[in-house]
Enzyme design. Structure first.
Site, PDB file in Angstrom:
ATOM      1  N   ASP A   1       0.823  -1.217   0.000  1.00 15.52           N
ATOM      2  CA  ASP A   1       0.000   0.000   0.000  1.00 15.52           C
ATOM      3  C   ASP A   1       0.856   1.265   0.000  1.00 15.52           C
ATOM      4  OD1 ASP A   1       1.024  -0.328   2.478  1.00 15.52           O
ATOM      5  OD2 ASP A   1      -0.849   0.017   3.569  1.00 15.52           O
TER       6      ASP A   1
ATOM      7  N   HIS B   1      24.921   8.283 -17.764  1.00 20.22           N
ATOM      8  CA  HIS B   1      23.787   8.353 -16.850  1.00 20.22           C
ATOM      9  C   HIS B   1      23.921   7.331 -15.716  1.00 20.22           C
ATOM     10  CE1 HIS B   1      20.822  10.729 -19.614  1.00 20.22           C
ATOM     11  NE2 HIS B   1      21.808  11.462 -19.151  1.00 20.22           N
TER      12      HIS B   1
ATOM     13  N   ASP C   1      26.133  15.229 -11.770  1.00 22.03           N
ATOM     14  CA  ASP C   1      25.102  15.844 -12.608  1.00 22.03           C
ATOM     15  C   ASP C   1      23.828  15.780 -11.784  1.00 22.03           C
ATOM     16  OD1 ASP C   1      23.111  16.444 -14.453  1.00 22.03           O
ATOM     17  OD2 ASP C   1      23.940  15.179 -16.045  1.00 22.03           O
TER      18      ASP C   1
ATOM     19  N   ASP D   1      19.519  21.816 -14.018  1.00 20.82           N
ATOM     20  CA  ASP D   1      20.280  20.660 -14.516  1.00 20.82           C
ATOM     21  C   ASP D   1      21.734  21.098 -14.630  1.00 20.82           C
ATOM     22  OD1 ASP D   1      21.193  18.414 -15.782  1.00 20.82           O
ATOM     23  OD2 ASP D   1      20.023  18.684 -17.622  1.00 20.82           O
TER      24      ASP D   1
ATOM     25  N   HIS E   1      27.439  12.503 -26.974  1.00 19.32           N
ATOM     26  CA  HIS E   1      26.065  12.990 -26.771  1.00 19.32           C
ATOM     27  C   HIS E   1      25.918  14.410 -27.308  1.00 19.32           C
ATOM     28  CE1 HIS E   1      27.321  15.436 -23.273  1.00 19.32           C
ATOM     29  NE2 HIS E   1      27.978  14.386 -22.826  1.00 19.32           N
TER      30      HIS E   1
ATOM     31  N   HIS F   1      19.788  20.516 -24.293  1.00 17.93           N
ATOM     32  CA  HIS F   1      18.359  20.230 -24.507  1.00 17.93           C
ATOM     33  C   HIS F   1      17.573  21.356 -23.862  1.00 17.93           C
ATOM     34  CE1 HIS F   1      18.454  18.940 -20.272  1.00 17.93           C
ATOM     35  NE2 HIS F   1      19.570  18.311 -20.577  1.00 17.93           N
TER      36      HIS F   1
ATOM     37  N   HIS G   1      14.272  17.359 -19.524  1.00 19.45           N
ATOM     38  CA  HIS G   1      14.396  17.324 -20.984  1.00 19.45           C
ATOM     39  C   HIS G   1      13.080  17.921 -21.480  1.00 19.45           C
ATOM     40  CE1 HIS G   1      17.518  13.851 -20.709  1.00 19.45           C
ATOM     41  NE2 HIS G   1      18.001  15.015 -20.358  1.00 19.45           N
TER      42      HIS G   1
ATOM     43  N   GLU H   1      26.191  21.445 -22.246  1.00 13.23           N
ATOM     44  CA  GLU H   1      26.825  20.399 -21.454  1.00 13.23           C
ATOM     45  C   GLU H   1      27.802  19.508 -22.228  1.00 13.23           C
ATOM     46  OE1 GLU H   1      24.050  17.212 -20.356  1.00 13.23           O
ATOM     47  OE2 GLU H   1      22.425  18.501 -21.032  1.00 13.23           O
TER      48      GLU H   1
ATOM     49  N   TYR I   1      34.898  11.709 -22.210  1.00 14.37           N
ATOM     50  CA  TYR I   1      34.799  10.522 -21.348  1.00 14.37           C
ATOM     51  C   TYR I   1      35.781   9.466 -21.824  1.00 14.37           C
ATOM     52  CZ  TYR I   1      30.454  13.099 -20.828  1.00 14.37           C
ATOM     53  OH  TYR I   1      29.535  14.104 -20.660  1.00 14.37           O
TER      54      TYR I   1
ATOM     55  N   ARG J   1      32.307  16.468 -17.502  1.00  9.15           N
ATOM     56  CA  ARG J   1      31.196  17.174 -18.167  1.00  9.15           C
ATOM     57  C   ARG J   1      30.983  18.464 -17.387  1.00  9.15           C
ATOM     58  NH1 ARG J   1      27.735  13.316 -18.627  1.00  9.15           N
ATOM     59  NH2 ARG J   1      26.255  13.556 -16.914  1.00  9.15           N
TER      60      ARG J   1
ATOM     61  N   GLU K   1      28.093  21.434 -17.202  1.00  7.90           N
ATOM     62  CA  GLU K   1      26.738  21.735 -17.701  1.00  7.90           C
ATOM     63  C   GLU K   1      26.140  22.932 -16.979  1.00  7.90           C
ATOM     64  OE1 GLU K   1      23.818  18.614 -16.973  1.00  7.90           O
ATOM     65  OE2 GLU K   1      22.499  19.476 -18.507  1.00  7.90           O
TER      66      GLU K   1
HETATM   67  N1  GLY Z   1      20.772  15.279 -16.333  1.00  4.23           N
HETATM   68  C1  GLY Z   1      20.535  14.697 -17.578  1.00  4.23           C
HETATM   69  C2  GLY Z   1      21.051  15.524 -18.654  1.00  4.23           C
HETATM   70  O1  GLY Z   1      21.935  16.313 -18.434  1.00  4.23           O
HETATM   71  O2  GLY Z   1      20.552  15.492 -19.746  1.00  4.23           O
HETATM   72 MN    MN Z   2      21.184  18.121 -19.255  1.00  2.00          MN
HETATM   73 MN    MN Z   3      22.478  17.009 -16.508  1.00  2.00          MN
END
Ligand code: GLY
Ligand code: MN
Ligand code: MN
Length: 454
Positions: free
Chosen positions: A51, A255, A272, A283, A363, A367, A374, A397, A401, A421, A423
């Site tokens: 529950d 991720h 991140d 983000d 990547h 975004h 996103h 970002e 890597y 990274r 961002e």
């Molecule tokens: N935190 C996920 C991204 O940077 O897209």
């Molecule tokens: Mn992001």
């Molecule tokens: Mn991010």
């Protein structure tokens, strides 16, 4: 405990006001016609076990159009030819349920405190919606979110077919309104920007606390606790997405969310993490040395990523295509890796879709950001890249890597398991990029001054 943190994020901005919700609704209705019925749904609560439920988060469309956060809600707008009338179907007051689970605004609360004309118990949804469906011509609803609403719409479309033939009434088509709503959400108002800036300020302070508490031996989970503790301490609803806290080779997993390793001397940690403040996401990613001092090799990679990020931010200008930051970042990353001898191809070759840069940068550079991390909004309407306009918010970002664990590439020994990274969240303005997350340090000197200082 974190009073200086609270001081640095400043006063809480105002939530989205009633007038703004009405303006959003009007902008949407102006694209519809008399006879149209709009139904905005939200997911049902979902069971974790027995529950116990997962924490509830309503649909972003519901948040955008009326700000109602509780489960079992449906927002409906119908124009029978006179004007638009909005209704919100909600959980009714229920003393027993409220004793167990918390107070509910109920129907009267919804009517008086939310930007809608009418409010009803969700127990009346079937009957009232059926009546509107019969009178409607087109139904705007995103199917697949609320199965009860899907069934009702499906039933009315099918069961009224004879009536429809006789009298020419009843819904004839189902249209997904997402595209229209998403287009509105893409451009942020001043009130939304203030909330997003606050969200980014809190996330910046969370990163600073994590940096200050990083030293060899600390657990990724402990830094996660600090980050998410700051989020809660600063009155957010929590994370905007699962926090990524990876040290050593984990920093090279884009991720990574397990967050259960120990951070060791000599490693780089990549965090991140962003929060959701009054419905708006931040983000932010930062990467730093666990022992507080970038090694030469780590600094070489960090410098390239930072340079590429600054070039990408500079490309966030009104009139530029949305992918200008990506192109700018890729170029600087490729040039940097060529200078280091990691890439042996020419710049043009390295930048090809199958060029060497893709081994280490796989990547996109950003975004849309907003109610969703996103966020919504078509990147290439009619196949052409969207041009930046004032009020759009995009993340920037870039990263590199070097996963030494990867069987598909030969990782340069010198950069083994370095994952970087950087961002930030960037608002497009007529006077250039406005970095909402600028409180979060990112130069080597500023980072080194903080890491391990707690
Ligand atoms: N935190 C996920 C991204 O940077 O897209
Ligand atoms: Mn992001
Ligand atoms: Mn991010």
């Amino acid at each position: 405990m974190w009073d200086s943190t609270l001081r640095s994020i400043g006063d809480e901005p105002s939530p989205i006001g009633e007038e703004e919700y009405y303006a959003r609704q009007r902008r949407l209705f102006s694209q519809l016609r008399p006879g149209d019925l709009l139904i905005v749904t939200a997911p049902h609560e979902s069971t974790r076990s027995n529950d116990v439920h997962y924490p509830y988060r309503t649909s972003s469309e519901m948040l955008y159009l009326c700000g109602w956060e509780d489960p079992e809600a449906v927002f409906v707008a119908f124009n029978s030819g006179e004007d638009w009338v909005t209704s919100l179907f909600v959980q009714p007051k229920d003393v027993l349920m409220e004793i167990w689970e918390g107070r509910r605004p109920g129907v009267d609360g919804a009517k008086n405190g939310w930007p809608v004309d009418e409010a009803y118990s969700h127990k009346e949804l079937d009957e009232r919606l059926a009546r509107m469906l019969i009178q409607s011509k087109r139904v705007f609803v995103k199917l697949g979110v609320d199965s009860d609403v899907d069934k009702l719409v499906d039933y009315e479309i099918k069961s009224n077919s004879r009536e429809r033939q006789k009298l020419g009434i009843g819904p004839v088509s189902i249209v997904d309104p997402s595209r229209m709503i998403n287009e509105l959400r893409l451009r942020k108002s001043d009130a939304e920007i203030a909330l997003m800036r606050h969200s980014a300020k809190i996330a910046s302070q969370a990163h600073i606390q994590a940096m200050a508490n990083t030293r060899p031996g600390v657990g990724e989970w402990q830094l996660e606790g600090i980050i998410e503790g700051v989020f809660k301490y600063c009155k957010t609803s929590g994370i905007a997405y699962p926090s990524i806290i990876g040290s050593g080779e984990n920093a090279t997993i884009l991720h990574y969310t397990v967050n259960n390793d120990t951070c060791n001397d000599g490693e780089v940690i990549l965090i991140d993490a962003g929060c959701e403040y009054k419905g708006y996401a931040s983000d932010i990613t930062r990467s730093w040395p666990v022992n507080g001092k970038f090694s030469e090799a780590q600094a070489e990679i960090y410098d390239i990523v930072l340079k590429s990020q600054l070039a990408a931010i500079d490309a966030c200008r009104v009139g530029n295509p949305y992918d200008a930051p990506h192109q700018a970042a890729r170029r600087v990353l490729a040039e940097g890796l060529i200078d280091l001898g990691v890439i042996t191809q020419s710049l043009d070759e390295a930048l090809e879709s199958n060029g060497e840069l893709n081994k280490w940068y796989m990547h996109n550079t950003g975004h849309w950001l907003g109610i969703d991390v996103h966020d919504v909004g078509v990147y290439r309407p009619d196949g052409e890249p969207r041009l930046f306009e004032e009020g759009m918010v995009i993340t920037v970002e870039p990263g590199l890597y070097f996963g030494a664990w990867r069987p598909d590439v030969e990782c340069p020994e010198r950069y083994s398991n370095i994952g970087i990274r950087i961002e930030d969240d960037v608002l497009i303005t007529s006077s250039g990029p406005d970095v909402l997350s600028s409180d979060c340090p990112k130069t080597i000197a500023n980072i080194e001054a903080i890491v391990g200082s707690a």
